[in-house]
Design an enzyme around this catalytic site. Structure first.
Site, PDB file in Angstrom:
ATOM      1  NE  ARG A   1     -56.250   7.713  66.621  1.00  0.00           N
ATOM      2  CZ  ARG A   1     -56.090   6.718  67.496  1.00  0.00           C
ATOM      3  NH1 ARG A   1     -55.513   7.080  68.740  1.00  0.00           N
ATOM      4  NH2 ARG A   1     -56.276   5.358  67.325  1.00  0.00           N
TER       5      ARG A   1
ATOM      6  CG  HIS B   1     -20.506  34.584  97.899  1.00  0.00           C
ATOM      7  ND1 HIS B   1     -20.615  33.592  98.681  1.00  0.00           N
ATOM      8  CD2 HIS B   1     -19.240  34.903  97.723  1.00  0.00           C
ATOM      9  CE1 HIS B   1     -19.259  32.995  98.727  1.00  0.00           C
ATOM     10  NE2 HIS B   1     -18.359  33.939  98.333  1.00  0.00           N
TER      11      HIS B   1
ATOM     12  NE  ARG C   1     -16.871  36.612  89.388  1.00  0.00           N
ATOM     13  CZ  ARG C   1     -17.655  35.840  88.853  1.00  0.00           C
ATOM     14  NH1 ARG C   1     -17.257  34.691  88.515  1.00  0.00           N
ATOM     15  NH2 ARG C   1     -18.962  36.579  88.238  1.00  0.00           N
TER      16      ARG C   1
ATOM     17  CD  GLU D   1     -17.169  45.010  86.955  1.00  0.00           C
ATOM     18  OE1 GLU D   1     -18.132  44.108  87.408  1.00  0.00           O
ATOM     19  OE2 GLU D   1     -16.058  44.839  87.290  1.00  0.00           O
TER      20      GLU D   1
ATOM     21  CB  THR E   1     -23.975  41.301  82.180  1.00  0.00           C
ATOM     22  OG1 THR E   1     -23.335  40.143  81.897  1.00  0.00           O
ATOM     23  CG2 THR E   1     -23.606  42.073  80.599  1.00  0.00           C
TER      24      THR E   1
ATOM     25  CB  CYS F   1     -16.696  38.205  81.693  1.00  0.00           C
ATOM     26  SG  CYS F   1     -16.403  39.687  82.492  1.00  0.00           S
TER      27      CYS F   1
HETATM   28  C1  PEP Z   1     -19.971  41.101  86.476  1.00  0.00           C
HETATM   29  O1  PEP Z   1     -20.089  42.013  87.353  1.00  0.00           O
HETATM   30  O2  PEP Z   1     -20.410  40.965  85.654  1.00  0.00           O
HETATM   31  C2  PEP Z   1     -18.762  40.305  86.894  1.00  0.00           C
HETATM   32  C3  PEP Z   1     -18.658  39.101  86.027  1.00  0.00           C
HETATM   33  O3  PEP Z   1     -18.131  40.323  87.988  1.00  0.00           O
HETATM   34  P1  PEP Z   1     -18.628  39.969  89.422  1.00  0.00           P
HETATM   35  O4  PEP Z   1     -19.801  38.958  89.314  1.00  0.00           O
HETATM   36  O5  PEP Z   1     -17.260  39.164  89.986  1.00  0.00           O
HETATM   37  O6  PEP Z   1     -18.825  40.877  90.172  1.00  0.00           O
HETATM   38 MG    MG Z   2     -18.420  42.787  88.668  1.00  0.00          MG
END
Ligand code: PEP
Ligand code: MG
Length: 858
Positions: free
Chosen positions: A80, A428, A535, A718, A740, A804
């Site tokens: 095996r 989006h 947001r 950002e 980010t 974030c």
């Molecule tokens: C980002 O740009 O990382 C962020 C958290 O903001 P959004 O995605 O709303 O642009």
């Molecule tokens: Mg942003």
């Protein structure tokens, strides 16, 4: 191979003290040694090391006479595979080595002709196909297992090879070992295991084991047994037993196998051989306790006596993985910290959403980026209005768009899943999908989207129309025709327990990105420690509000605008008060308005006509204004703080709404301390200007109400410039939160909405190791984060630092954030459990050096 292992012998009889290790002989050999140490009835076994097997592949055979001398010359053998990690696979086992004409005659006397023929036949078949590599069609298709079939197949062997079937056990064993060793080194096997995470030079060990035949006089047979259900992880004696059988025959399709425990559906091993059954149960319980794992036993019963041939880790679903780890810890078998380390945080995503059942047939019609996990089936709809209509009829639907815009949000709420042609991990549709826990695939560019004709064309040319049923698997990115079987989401007590342990262990905060009261409820449900990003623009998507918002955008003068903002104020105030109420004193970080204003304007003729009716102005005026407000590069245009500086009334209104809500919510309990965040900052002066106005609004509200409150103002980092200039920005702020998504977009100069079109090419060709919108680019974007953290903290020792962007919910990225020294990460609510577990694993591995599953290195 490492130096320490160079001295190990090529072949070792497995005894309690033999020099056997997983890293040199593989998991199976090590497990068999553990079973020996537990004094379990394991057949005699010799383990060949990785080095020995590698040499065999290269033509150097170890001393097989010595290997054979370890066994009774009367016994048959099996070989095996034993790879380091059982998941990496290996060649299939070969049973009954040593069968030849002479042994056949002997065994006819002791076991009977049929049993002896079955043993020989099985060996010749697998030898012919897997060792001599002859045509499987010739050898697999045997009518019955009796002596006639045996002689037929021996003749076939001779006809195909021009040689009689090898009779010498040593020659047979050498050929089996050589073929298994070479199979492991072959290209396809290598690619297959590398895809499962094996290193390029992963070794293979082989174990040579004495066969306990499973056929013969008295009760003989073979089976498998485990103590838990592999899908749910709950305790349940599971397995099958088949009299007069070998290997895993009991699991074969159509096998007339017995249940193990007494069962109303049919005969059981418990009734047939109660003593063997009792022994098996106690062996299994001992293995669970001492091997500290749920194991599946492969066993043979020989004339009523049990032998354990093998133990393998029970295969398990995500839900079962969690339950098993928690149960082992609750039973005191492993410590809680180890239970935490045993569950790969990524799989929680699977648990928290409906999934396509692992064994379901998949008719794949397209692929895209797996932007929001979970699977959904529904009728195709091509417009947001269509999705709402479908929802009102109670029919689940999949909303298909080229890309989504704020106008589609209502439709997304109504849909069971979303599929877009364009977009990437932070477009989006992806962001909203994750926020809603809605399965979503974006960037499905290998399908054709004929939105006007309400048609979707699959990669293979099949056409799907409105009303046709499809399934999207947002966990794998596959678009499927029809409705495959599903596995429901499971949020059981075991997960809650594991996550509570995770909270005790972790040393980085976890907040949620939540825009609406529903999001906030989800954040609470998953025990986020606050909201890290609200947001606010998402609050304007309600149909009633969208029109007011558009009126505001259309206002020609500041005073006209202020008048409309007066109407938006109470709506926003209620929104914020609701968020504060739900979060019960936990921090809530509200980001001021960020997107370009024209995103709120109707793009279609119909929408523009409706707006002209609402505003009482000619359509041509509406069209003209929409055109005027268009930008070549909206993501780099008039948005974020640039609006705050040039159209300050909007931020004034939002600040007032936040402060008024703060005072109202503070009446219910502890005083609320809101956090207000300024987006898209690139210069210190922007912060100074906005801060001055917000301070003025705060002073005004305090004076009007005669009540005091405090608030924390922060900056969203950002843009690359904000990261580089963090030193001069930080003295003006209480916190810096790194966005980010935009930071990645701007660092690479790569549109987050368009990258999906070519991202898979880029990743496949190794230009990027991963989609940087999904897993943080720690080299480039990470360097900016490090600079921002160092410079920001150097000038303001009190500052709170966080992330974030969507990376906040990705385990690999959390590892980086923790090392850089962020105070918390904030991610979509549905990713909070993943983040909690990943953060705990990182803290534990930091403390103990133990490796967290799969993502300690970034
Ligand atoms: C980002 O740009 O990382 C962020 C958290 O903001 P959004 O995605 O709303 O642009
Ligand atoms: Mg942003």
């Amino acid at each position: 191979m490492q130096k320490d292992f160079e001295q190990i012998p090529p072949a070792s009889l497995i005894t309690p003290n033999a020099p056997i290790a997983t890293a040199t002989h593989g998991g199976r050999a090590k497990c068999l040694q553990r079973l020996e140490r537990l004094d379990l009835p394991v057949p005699r076994t010799v383990a060949l090391s990785f080095d020995a097997v590698h040499s065999i592949a290269e033509g150097q055979m170890p001393d097989l006479t010595a290997v054979l001398a370890e066994f009774d010359p009367e016994s048959l053998l099996c070989v095996r595979p034993s790879s380091e990690d059982p998941d990496w696979g290996g060649p299939g086992a070969i049973l009954n080595i040593g069968m030849n004409d002479a042994r056949y005659v002997d065994l006819c006397d002791s076991l009977g002709r049929d049993a002896a023929a079955a043993l020989y036949l099985r060996f010749v078949q697998s030898y012919a196909v897997h060792v001599a590599r002859l045509d499987p069609d010739v050898f697999d298709d045997v009518e019955d297992g009796g002596p006639d079939a045996l002689s037929e197949i021996l003749h076939a062997y001779e006809a195909e090879t021009d040689e009689p079937f090898p009779q010498d056990p040593g020659e047979q064993l050498a050929a089996v070992l050589r073929s298994m060793a070479r199979a492991w080194e072959g290209t396809s096997a290598r690619l297959l295991r590398q895809a499962k995470g094996a290193p390029a030079d992963a070794g293979l060990g082989l174990v040579v084991q004495e066969m306990i035949p499973g056929v013969g006089q008295g009760e003989c047979g073979s089976g498998v047994l485990q103590l838990v259900n592999s899908t749910t992880g709950s305790p349940q004696l599971t397995g099958r037993y088949l009299s007069q059988s070998q290997g895993r025959d009991a699991l074969g399709a159509g096998a007339k196998a017995l249940y193990l425990a007494r069962d109303t559906r049919g005969l059981s091993l418990e009734e047939l051989a109660p003593e063997a059954f009792a022994d098996l149960q106690s062996h299994a319980a001992l293995m669970r306790e001492k091997l500290r794992e749920e194991m599946q036993l492969e066993f043979v019963i020989e004339n009523g006596r049990v032998h354990i041939l093998d133990g393998v880790r029970v295969g398990r679903s995500a839900q079962a993985a969690v339950r098993i780890a928690v149960a082992l810890a609750e039973d005191g078998i492993i410590p809680q910290e180890e239970a935490l380390m045993r569950v790969d945080a990524h799989i929680l995503n699977e648990m928290l959403h409906r999934q396509v059942a692992p064994d379901a047939k998949r008719d794949v019609i397209g692929r895209g980026i797996a932007a929001s996990p979970g699977a959904a089936t529904g009728k195709l709809v091509f417009t947001a209005a269509g999705a709402q209509a479908s929802a009102s009829r109670g029919e689940p639907c999949i909303l298909v768009r080229r890309e989504t815009s704020p106008e589609d949000v209502r439709g997304m709420h109504a849909a069971a899943g979303v599929l877009t042609e364009k977009g990437g991990m932070t477009s989006h549709a992806a962001v909203i999908g994750r926020g809603l826990g809605l399965p979503c695939i974006v960037g499905a560019s290998n399908m054709k989207f004929h939105s006007k004709r309400k048609m979707l064309e699959a990669a293979d040319g099949r056409v799907f129309r409105a009303g046709d049923i499809i399934t999207i698997d947002g966990s794998s990115g596959q678009v499927l025709a029809g409705q495959p079987a599903m596995l429901e989401a499971a949020q059981d007590g075991a997960l809650q327990t594991l996550l509570a342990w995770a909270d005790d262990a972790r040393d980085i905060g976890i907040r949620a990105n939540a825009d609406t009261p529903e999001d906030a409820e989800t954040a609470r449900k998953f025990n986020a420690q606050g909201i890290g990003l609200c947001r606010t623009e998402h609050m304007f998507f309600e149909p009633g509000r969208l029109t007011v918002m558009r009126e505001m955008i259309f206002a020609e003068t500041p005073s006209g605008r202020e008048a409309v903002l007066e109407r938006l104020l109470p709506m926003q105030r209620d929104d914020f008060r609701e968020l504060f109420r739900i979060m019960e004193g936990m921090p809530v970080c509200i980001r001021l308005f960020d997107p370009p204003l024209h995103e709120f304007l109707p793009a279609t003729r119909t929408g523009q006509r409706e707006l002209s009716e609402a505003l009482g102005i000619p359509v041509s005026d509406v069209t003209r204004r929409v055109e005027e407000m268009g930008e070549y590069n909206p993501m780099l245009g008039l948005r974020g703080v640039r609006l705050g500086v040039t159209v300050p009334e909007i931020y004034d209104m939002q600040a007032r709404a936040i402060f008024e809500a703060t005072l109202e919510a503070s009446k219910w309990g502890e005083p609320v301390v809101p956090e207000i965040m300024i987006p898209l900052v690139s210069a210190k002066r922007e912060v100074e200007l906005v801060k001055a106005r917000i301070d003025a609004v705060a002073a005004a509200v305090k004076a009007e109400r005669g009540e005091d409150f405090t608030y924390r103002l922060g900056v969203m980092v950002e843009t690359p410039r904000a990261a580089l200039r963090a030193g001069e920005i930080s003295p003006h702020t209480a916190f810096l939160s790194f966005g980010t998504n935009d930071l990645t977009q701007m660092t690479y100069g790569l549109s987050r909405d368009d990258a999906g079109r070519f991202m898979s090419d880029y990743v496949n060709q190794g230009v990027f190791p991963e989609d940087p919108f999904h897993v943080l680019d720690t080299d480039g974007v990470g360097e900016l984060l490090k600079l921002g953290v160092q410079r920001g903290r150097a000038e303001n020792g009190e500052i709170t630092l966080s992330i974030c962007g969507e990376h906040g919910g990705n385990p690999e990225s959390i590892a980086f954030c923790r090392d850089v020294g962020f105070d918390y990460v904030s991610c979509s609510p549905f990713r909070v459990p993943v983040a909690r577990l990943a953060a705990a694993q990182l803290a534990i591995s930091g403390k103990t050096g133990q490796t967290a599953p799969t993502y300690t290195k970034y």
